[in-house]
Design a protein around this motif. Structure first.
Motif, mmCIF file in Angstrom:
data_model
loop_
_atom_site.group_PDB
_atom_site.id
_atom_site.type_symbol
_atom_site.label_atom_id
_atom_site.label_comp_id
_atom_site.label_asym_id
_atom_site.label_seq_id
_atom_site.Cartn_x
_atom_site.Cartn_y
_atom_site.Cartn_z
ATOM 1 N N TRP A 244 62.603 -69.073 -8.873
ATOM 2 C CA TRP A 244 63.674 -69.659 -8.059
ATOM 3 C C TRP A 244 63.084 -70.137 -6.749
ATOM 4 N N MET A 245 63.552 -71.287 -6.327
ATOM 5 C CA MET A 245 63.015 -71.836 -5.077
ATOM 6 C C MET A 245 64.171 -72.292 -4.203
ATOM 7 N N ILE A 246 63.983 -72.115 -2.891
ATOM 8 C CA ILE A 246 64.930 -72.620 -1.898
ATOM 9 C C ILE A 246 64.247 -73.778 -1.215
ATOM 10 N N PHE A 380 51.702 -86.567 -2.879
ATOM 11 C CA PHE A 380 51.800 -87.970 -2.443
ATOM 12 C C PHE A 380 52.865 -88.217 -1.393
ATOM 13 N N TYR A 381 53.863 -87.338 -1.332
ATOM 14 C CA TYR A 381 55.004 -87.611 -0.443
ATOM 15 C C TYR A 381 54.770 -87.140 0.992
ATOM 16 N N MET A 382 53.630 -86.509 1.247
ATOM 17 C CA MET A 382 53.411 -85.958 2.587
ATOM 18 C C MET A 382 52.969 -87.044 3.564
ATOM 19 N N PHE A 448 60.821 -77.886 3.193
ATOM 20 C CA PHE A 448 59.865 -76.928 2.640
ATOM 21 C C PHE A 448 60.484 -76.208 1.447
ATOM 22 N N GLY A 449 59.640 -75.518 0.722
ATOM 23 C CA GLY A 449 60.101 -74.704 -0.398
ATOM 24 C C GLY A 449 59.666 -73.264 -0.202
ATOM 25 N N LEU A 450 60.636 -72.354 -0.261
ATOM 26 C CA LEU A 450 60.313 -70.925 -0.211
ATOM 27 C C LEU A 450 60.419 -70.380 -1.627
HETATM 28 O O1 4AD Z 1 54.053 -75.290 -2.655
HETATM 29 P P1 4AD Z 1 55.022 -75.703 -3.709
HETATM 30 O O2 4AD Z 1 54.493 -76.202 -4.994
HETATM 31 O O3 4AD Z 1 55.943 -76.790 -3.003
HETATM 32 C C1 4AD Z 1 56.930 -77.518 -3.585
HETATM 33 O O4 4AD Z 1 57.337 -77.380 -4.700
HETATM 34 C C2 4AD Z 1 57.581 -78.484 -2.623
HETATM 35 N N1 4AD Z 1 58.360 -79.444 -3.416
HETATM 36 C C3 4AD Z 1 58.427 -77.732 -1.649
HETATM 37 C C4 4AD Z 1 59.108 -78.600 -0.657
HETATM 38 O O5 4AD Z 1 58.453 -79.099 0.236
HETATM 39 N N2 4AD Z 1 60.403 -78.818 -0.807
HETATM 40 O O6 4AD Z 1 56.014 -74.496 -4.012
HETATM 41 C C5 4AD Z 1 56.762 -73.911 -2.971
HETATM 42 C C6 4AD Z 1 56.705 -72.405 -3.068
HETATM 43 C C7 4AD Z 1 55.319 -71.810 -2.950
HETATM 44 O O7 4AD Z 1 54.933 -71.686 -1.611
HETATM 45 C C8 4AD Z 1 55.498 -70.460 -3.618
HETATM 46 O O8 4AD Z 1 56.104 -69.533 -2.751
HETATM 47 C C9 4AD Z 1 56.485 -70.792 -4.718
HETATM 48 O O9 4AD Z 1 57.153 -71.975 -4.353
HETATM 49 N N3 4AD Z 1 55.822 -70.986 -6.015
HETATM 50 C C10 4AD Z 1 55.842 -70.100 -7.023
HETATM 51 N N4 4AD Z 1 56.408 -68.886 -7.136
HETATM 52 C C11 4AD Z 1 56.246 -68.217 -8.300
HETATM 53 N N5 4AD Z 1 55.572 -68.712 -9.371
HETATM 54 C C12 4AD Z 1 54.981 -69.932 -9.306
HETATM 55 N N6 4AD Z 1 54.336 -70.424 -10.369
HETATM 56 C C13 4AD Z 1 55.105 -70.688 -8.086
HETATM 57 N N7 4AD Z 1 54.666 -71.897 -7.688
HETATM 58 C C14 4AD Z 1 55.109 -72.052 -6.433
#
Ligand code: 4AD
Ligand code: MG
Length: 480
Positions: A244-246, A380-382, A448-450
């Motif tokens: 899950w991601m926020i 690429f989007y950065m 960002f993504g948490l």
């Molecule tokens: O760094 P990531 O890949 O970033 C993104 O997906 C961007 N689109 C976020 C954004 O800017 N909106 O993933 C973000 C976070 C990571 O820092 C990590 O905490 C978690 O998602 N994450 C995972 N958690 C568990 N299992 C995995 N396979 C993960 N991959 C990433």
């Protein structure tokens, strides 16, 4: 009406004064044919049910076994025994579901987390998982509260998508075409996806960000909170195939605004759990301390769980650029003595988790925000920085976890975006909408993504990510 019960947590907050109550739950233990420790999942504190000697038939007493489910009616009295303030003196006991003590896998003793993973359908009935999942719930609630209180709009971005948001190419395919070789083919022998359900290749989303950006261009501040999928073959204690991601996305934000929000967000979540889940946190702190006693001195944490969380609340995250981090690592004793598995050599190389952990756990000893990474190792989007070499990216690293947040300021300039998509072989045709939004009132924006499970790990001190999600999906495992 069946459900006239009071939850044990609510009951334990009252004073015992002969009140008549009904409780329902599962038996944890039954001592001396007299004392039932009953748990209903609302708290790790069990309610002691006193079974007056001789009051019930032996046939009923025999059915009160570990994990049998009961409905008990009776009166709440001050407890005569030590360790609890009240007893429920049973007047009626109904066994709702029997549990054969010979067959029940979770005997009342300590089980390893590995063993419990194989019994994930039952592990919610243990104290550890009770605490972990109540805290997980509290964190999810706090996520919504944080953003709602700040006027963010919760967007539900699609799970099925035709784009690869991270450009990483580790995706699960979604198709209704047969896999037995009979799928319709193009002339060159490749699968003809125009015959597929969506008339194009699709996959499970790796991130809601790209759609999140579109909605931020109308609402200003949005966030997503949902499952994301990565088919990376990483069998580690930090990776899941479904997590899950926020993902908040904010118009009129630069990278510094983004880092400020992320730091405030993480601190808010920690504070929320400290304020609302004291018992569960203390239980997990004790569990972790016990676990660490088994480790050699050098591998033990310097701080207990609660201490660590307080430390995070009371200290600013360290902020450094990639280049500064690179210099620290390159000049570290660790690197000079070739103690890293991957030696730090050239500027531009990506950091491995051993490097991240060195920075966070050995060098700074607190959460670190690393910004301005080399463009070539980021998506690429950065947004391209003025130096033409680095992008406005940020990763937040947490002690014991490593990367917990990944984010960036986005490239809002049409020409620069197209340039970078070309350079990174991102198909412009499929992403026309992502490009198009830059033509109509583009603005500086960031997000960002948490990783939610990594955040739950951080707060609960659980070492393996498989123990903070109910039913983990990892390579070779989709049981339950
Ligand atoms: O760094 P990531 O890949 O970033 C993104 O997906 C961007 N689109 C976020 C954004 O800017 N909106 O993933 C973000 C976070 C990571 O820092 C990590 O905490 C978690 O998602 N994450 C995972 N958690 C568990 N299992 C995995 N396979 C993960 N991959 C990433
Ligand atoms: Mg990342």
């Amino acid at each position: 009406m069946f459900n006239q019960r009071i939850k044990i947590k609510e009951l334990l907050a009252q004073e015992p004064q002969g009140q008549e109550v009904t409780v329902m739950g599962w038996v944890r233990t039954f001592r001396n044919n007299q004392f039932i420790a009953l748990n209903d999942g609302s708290t790790n504190q069990h309610l002691q049910v006193v079974v007056p000697l001789g009051k019930f038939d032996d046939s009923l007493i025999k059915r009160i076994t570990t994990s049998a489910s009961l409905r008990v009616k009776g009166k709440i009295e001050p407890s005569l025994g030590k360790g609890q303030k009240m007893d429920l003196v049973a007047e009626t006991i109904d066994v709702l579901g029997d549990s054969d003590p010979e067959k029940y896998p979770l005997q009342p003793k300590k089980h390893s987390l590995e063993f419990l993973r194989e019994k994930a359908h039952l592990r919610f009935r243990t104290n550890t998982f009770g605490s972990v999942f109540r805290i997980r719930h509290a964190l999810a609630f706090a996520v919504h509260k944080f953003f709602n209180d700040r006027g963010f709009v919760y967007m539900h971005t699609p799970i099925i998508t035709a784009s690869d948001a991270e450009g990483a190419g580790e995706m699960f395919k979604v198709t209704t075409l047969p896999l037995d070789g009979t799928a319709p083919k193009n002339e060159d022998g490749s699968v003809n996806y125009r015959e597929d359900f969506f008339e194009r290749p699709t996959n499970l989303t790796v991130s809601g960000q790209l759609e999140g950006e579109l909605s931020a261009m109308g609402f200003g501040d949005i966030y997503t909170f949902g499952p994301t999928f990565r088919a990376e073959n990483s069998n580690t204690a930090r990776h899941l195939a479904e997590f899950w991601m926020i993902e908040p996305e904010m118009a009129f934000y630069d990278l510094e605004d983004n880092a400020n929000l992320a730091e405030a967000f993480i601190k808010y979540l920690v504070q929320y759990v400290m304020d609302n889940n004291k018992d569960d946190l203390e239980f997990l702190a004790g569990r972790l301390a016990d676990e660490e006693k088994q480790l050699p001195q050098a591998e033990r944490s310097e701080m207990g769980l609660v201490e660590k969380l307080e430390f995070v609340l009371n200290n600013q995250f360290e902020r450094i650029t990639y280049t500064e981090a690179y210099d620290i690592l390159k000049n570290s004793k660790q690197n000079k003595k070739k103690k890293f598995q991957y030696e730090i050599t050239d500027w531009g190389m990506d950091f491995q988790s051993e490097h991240e952990r060195y920075l966070v756990e050995k060098h700074f000893k607190k959460p670190v925000i690393i910004t301005d990474y080399p463009a070539a190792i980021k998506s690429f989007y950065m947004r391209m920085n003025d130096d033409g070499k680095t992008v406005a990216a940020m990763d937040i690293l947490a002690p014991g976890i490593g990367e917990i947040v990944g984010g960036s300021q986005r490239e809002e300039r049409l020409d620069k975006l197209i340039e970078r998509m070309k350079a990174m072989n991102i198909p412009e045709k499929e992403m026309w909408w992502y490009i198009d939004i830059r033509r109509f009132g583009t603005v500086p924006h960031a997000g960002f993504g948490l990783g939610f499970e990594r955040m739950v790990q951080f707060v609960t001190g659980m070492n393996n990510i498989r123990d903070v999600i109910a039913f983990p999906r990892t390579p070779g495992n989709a049981e339950f």
